[in-house]
Design a protein around this motif. Sequence first.
Motif, PDB file in Angstrom:
ATOM      1  N   LEU A 135       0.825  -1.201   0.000  1.00  0.00           N
ATOM      2  CA  LEU A 135       0.000   0.000   0.000  1.00  0.00           C
ATOM      3  C   LEU A 135       0.862   1.255   0.000  1.00  0.00           C
ATOM      4  CD1 LEU A 135      -2.765  -0.968   2.603  1.00  0.00           C
ATOM      5  CD2 LEU A 135      -3.030  -0.799   0.128  1.00  0.00           C
ATOM      6  N   PHE A 136       2.097   1.127   0.471  1.00  0.00           N
ATOM      7  CA  PHE A 136       2.995   2.274   0.532  1.00  0.00           C
ATOM      8  C   PHE A 136       3.590   2.582  -0.847  1.00  0.00           C
ATOM      9  CE2 PHE A 136       3.644   0.590   4.987  1.00  0.00           C
ATOM     10  CZ  PHE A 136       2.954   1.614   5.606  1.00  0.00           C
ATOM     11  N   PHE A 139       3.042  -1.328   8.488  1.00  0.00           N
ATOM     12  CA  PHE A 139       3.328  -0.165   9.325  1.00  0.00           C
ATOM     13  C   PHE A 139       4.611   0.496   8.848  1.00  0.00           C
ATOM     14  CE2 PHE A 139       0.860  -2.822  12.281  1.00  0.00           C
ATOM     15  CZ  PHE A 139      -0.072  -1.899  12.723  1.00  0.00           C
ATOM     16  N   ALA A 140       4.639   1.833   8.959  1.00  0.00           N
ATOM     17  CA  ALA A 140       5.846   2.571   8.586  1.00  0.00           C
ATOM     18  C   ALA A 140       5.949   3.845   9.401  1.00  0.00           C
ATOM     19  CB  ALA A 140       5.851   2.914   7.099  1.00  0.00           C
ATOM     20  N   VAL A 141       7.183   4.204   9.753  1.00  0.00           N
ATOM     21  CA  VAL A 141       7.457   5.522  10.327  1.00  0.00           C
ATOM     22  C   VAL A 141       7.345   6.543   9.202  1.00  0.00           C
ATOM     23  CG1 VAL A 141       9.177   6.974  11.460  1.00  0.00           C
ATOM     24  CG2 VAL A 141       8.984   4.550  12.078  1.00  0.00           C
ATOM     25  N   ALA A 142       6.453   7.511   9.368  1.00  0.00           N
ATOM     26  CA  ALA A 142       6.217   8.517   8.329  1.00  0.00           C
ATOM     27  C   ALA A 142       5.460   9.682   8.947  1.00  0.00           C
ATOM     28  CB  ALA A 142       5.426   7.915   7.167  1.00  0.00           C
ATOM     29  N   SER A 143       5.337  10.764   8.185  1.00  0.00           N
ATOM     30  CA  SER A 143       4.658  11.970   8.642  1.00  0.00           C
ATOM     31  C   SER A 143       3.254  12.048   8.058  1.00  0.00           C
ATOM     32  CB  SER A 143       5.457  13.201   8.205  1.00  0.00           C
ATOM     33  OG  SER A 143       4.688  14.383   8.363  1.00  0.00           O
ATOM     34  N   CYS A 144       2.294  12.516   8.889  1.00  0.00           N
ATOM     35  CA  CYS A 144       0.933  12.753   8.393  1.00  0.00           C
ATOM     36  C   CYS A 144       0.914  13.792   7.280  1.00  0.00           C
ATOM     37  CB  CYS A 144       0.044  13.232   9.540  1.00  0.00           C
ATOM     38  SG  CYS A 144      -0.387  11.965  10.743  1.00  0.00           S
ATOM     39  N   TYR A 145       1.906  14.688   7.287  1.00  0.00           N
ATOM     40  CA  TYR A 145       1.933  15.763   6.293  1.00  0.00           C
ATOM     41  C   TYR A 145       2.584  15.330   4.984  1.00  0.00           C
ATOM     42  CZ  TYR A 145       0.680  18.578  10.328  1.00  0.00           C
ATOM     43  OH  TYR A 145       0.033  19.080  11.425  1.00  0.00           O
ATOM     44  N   HIS A 146       3.151  14.139   4.963  1.00  0.00           N
ATOM     45  CA  HIS A 146       3.756  13.570   3.740  1.00  0.00           C
ATOM     46  C   HIS A 146       3.455  12.070   3.726  1.00  0.00           C
ATOM     47  CE1 HIS A 146       6.022  17.297   3.016  1.00  0.00           C
ATOM     48  NE2 HIS A 146       6.255  17.303   4.313  1.00  0.00           N
ATOM     49  N   LEU A 147       2.194  11.726   3.582  1.00  0.00           N
ATOM     50  CA  LEU A 147       1.790  10.324   3.666  1.00  0.00           C
ATOM     51  C   LEU A 147       2.420   9.519   2.528  1.00  0.00           C
ATOM     52  CD1 LEU A 147      -1.994  10.734   4.524  1.00  0.00           C
ATOM     53  CD2 LEU A 147      -0.176   9.979   6.069  1.00  0.00           C
ATOM     54  N   PRO A 148       3.053   8.396   2.832  1.00  0.00           N
ATOM     55  CA  PRO A 148       3.704   7.587   1.789  1.00  0.00           C
ATOM     56  C   PRO A 148       2.723   6.645   1.102  1.00  0.00           C
ATOM     57  CG  PRO A 148       4.134   6.602   3.926  1.00  0.00           C
ATOM     58  CD  PRO A 148       3.309   7.847   4.189  1.00  0.00           C
ATOM     59  N   PHE A 149       1.619   7.226   0.585  1.00  0.00           N
ATOM     60  CA  PHE A 149       0.590   6.446  -0.096  1.00  0.00           C
ATOM     61  C   PHE A 149       0.273   7.093  -1.442  1.00  0.00           C
ATOM     62  CE2 PHE A 149      -0.493   5.936   4.490  1.00  0.00           C
ATOM     63  CZ  PHE A 149      -0.251   4.574   4.586  1.00  0.00           C
ATOM     64  N   PRO A 150      -0.146   6.297  -2.424  1.00  0.00           N
ATOM     65  CA  PRO A 150      -0.538   6.861  -3.713  1.00  0.00           C
ATOM     66  C   PRO A 150      -1.824   7.686  -3.607  1.00  0.00           C
ATOM     67  CG  PRO A 150      -0.155   4.473  -3.855  1.00  0.00           C
ATOM     68  CD  PRO A 150      -0.192   4.835  -2.408  1.00  0.00           C
ATOM     69  N   ASP A 151      -2.075   8.481  -4.627  1.00  0.00           N
ATOM     70  CA  ASP A 151      -3.322   9.236  -4.705  1.00  0.00           C
ATOM     71  C   ASP A 151      -4.503   8.270  -4.805  1.00  0.00           C
ATOM     72  OD1 ASP A 151      -1.544  11.313  -4.904  1.00  0.00           O
ATOM     73  OD2 ASP A 151      -2.111  11.915  -6.939  1.00  0.00           O
ATOM     74  N   GLY A 152      -5.592   8.607  -4.102  1.00  0.00           N
ATOM     75  CA  GLY A 152      -6.850   7.893  -4.272  1.00  0.00           C
ATOM     76  C   GLY A 152      -6.831   6.415  -3.958  1.00  0.00           C
ATOM     77  N   ASP A 182      -5.113  18.276   3.441  1.00  0.00           N
ATOM     78  CA  ASP A 182      -4.689  18.201   2.044  1.00  0.00           C
ATOM     79  C   ASP A 182      -4.207  16.792   1.698  1.00  0.00           C
ATOM     80  OD1 ASP A 182      -5.300  20.841   1.684  1.00  0.00           O
ATOM     81  OD2 ASP A 182      -3.234  21.553   1.780  1.00  0.00           O
ATOM     82  N   GLU A 183      -3.417  16.202   2.586  1.00  0.00           N
ATOM     83  CA  GLU A 183      -2.931  14.845   2.363  1.00  0.00           C
ATOM     84  C   GLU A 183      -4.060  13.817   2.491  1.00  0.00           C
ATOM     85  OE1 GLU A 183       0.738  13.263   1.830  1.00  0.00           O
ATOM     86  OE2 GLU A 183      -0.256  14.740   0.575  1.00  0.00           O
ATOM     87  N   PHE A 184      -4.941  14.012   3.446  1.00  0.00           N
ATOM     88  CA  PHE A 184      -6.048  13.077   3.614  1.00  0.00           C
ATOM     89  C   PHE A 184      -6.925  13.076   2.357  1.00  0.00           C
ATOM     90  CE2 PHE A 184      -6.024  13.880   8.512  1.00  0.00           C
ATOM     91  CZ  PHE A 184      -4.762  13.302   8.575  1.00  0.00           C
ATOM     92  N   ARG A 185      -7.191  14.253   1.844  1.00  0.00           N
ATOM     93  CA  ARG A 185      -8.016  14.370   0.627  1.00  0.00           C
ATOM     94  C   ARG A 185      -7.309  13.711  -0.564  1.00  0.00           C
ATOM     95  NH1 ARG A 185      -9.042  19.303   1.327  1.00  0.00           N
ATOM     96  NH2 ARG A 185      -7.297  20.106   0.136  1.00  0.00           N
ATOM     97  N   ARG A 186      -6.006  13.845  -0.621  1.00  0.00           N
ATOM     98  CA  ARG A 186      -5.239  13.271  -1.742  1.00  0.00           C
ATOM     99  C   ARG A 186      -5.305  11.753  -1.769  1.00  0.00           C
ATOM    100  NH1 ARG A 186      -0.539  10.880  -2.426  1.00  0.00           N
ATOM    101  NH2 ARG A 186       0.197  11.210  -0.276  1.00  0.00           N
ATOM    102  N   VAL A 187      -5.165  11.119  -0.605  1.00  0.00           N
ATOM    103  CA  VAL A 187      -5.058   9.657  -0.598  1.00  0.00           C
ATOM    104  C   VAL A 187      -6.419   8.965  -0.584  1.00  0.00           C
ATOM    105  CG1 VAL A 187      -2.810   9.752   0.527  1.00  0.00           C
ATOM    106  CG2 VAL A 187      -4.872   9.443   1.928  1.00  0.00           C
ATOM    107  N   LEU A 188      -7.491   9.701  -0.297  1.00  0.00           N
ATOM    108  CA  LEU A 188      -8.821   9.089  -0.284  1.00  0.00           C
ATOM    109  C   LEU A 188      -9.414   9.007  -1.686  1.00  0.00           C
ATOM    110  CD1 LEU A 188     -10.447  10.698   2.873  1.00  0.00           C
ATOM    111  CD2 LEU A 188     -10.219   8.242   2.457  1.00  0.00           C
TER     112      LEU A 188
END
Length: 275
Positions: free
Chosen positions: A5-6, A140-153, A168-174
């Motif tokens: 997923l990452f 699980f991964a160490v990462a920042s909420c402001y730079h989520l290591p997930f693809p768009d959508g 902004d990041e939440f909207r991007r990955v959903l």
Amino acid sequence: MTISLFRCPICGAPLLREERAYRCAAGHSYDLAREGYAYLLPPNQKHSAAPGDDKAMAAARRDFLSKEYYAPLLNTLCSQILLLTDENPVILDAGCGEGYYTAGILQALHAAGKTPRMAGIDISKFILRLAAKREKSMEFAVASCYHLPFPDGIADLLLDCFSPLATDEFRRVLKPGGYFLYVVPGARHLWELKQVLYDAPYLNEEKETPYEGFSYEAIIPVDFMLHLKSRTDIQSLFHMTPYCWKTPKSGVVRLERLERLDCQASFRVHIFKKL
């Protein structure tokens, strides 16, 4: 090898999960720790040598939550997420902590016959280590909420439980139509604890804030009493809150004398839907 997923935090390419590492087509590689998590936080996204909860806070959170004091909140999250997801949801936990809620949600979905794919991130390696130990069947991964290591959508649902708000990041990955659950303290959350710690405690602010690109679906209240019957549990609760950083010495001394504490727990689960 399986497709993760990452995504790669350097080039954004998909990551393949191998036995001991994640790797992208460009050759970027991220080792898996012994507990099973990866470190996907580039140096330029770190604001300190060891960001997030330290070892003591991580241990306090694990010890307190393992005694099911916050089970009413977990049960509410599970019931809402069961209603909001289909049979094969992708669910992300942005700020998963030691994995109590993440693992509980996974178990509830499995019990309902669903087959979710789930991943959790947290900026603290100390607390993420505990999450990866708790639940081996998610990423699980160490990462920042402001730079989520997930693809768009990629996600059907995203959970933010007491973590930084990065809309902004939440909207991007959903995905369009995906849900965002935002858990915050209610006005009188831990009021009796605050009365011990501070000479003039104040109520938490409660507000309804709309966010661009989301519709406001509901606010679910979760209120219950905690009956803490040992100094150990009282201290665990204290050390998993921000109060342990900013309490005057007099308040710390008063709390150390307590052998039991009846205390309100109050949460609000704000539910948003991506337009």
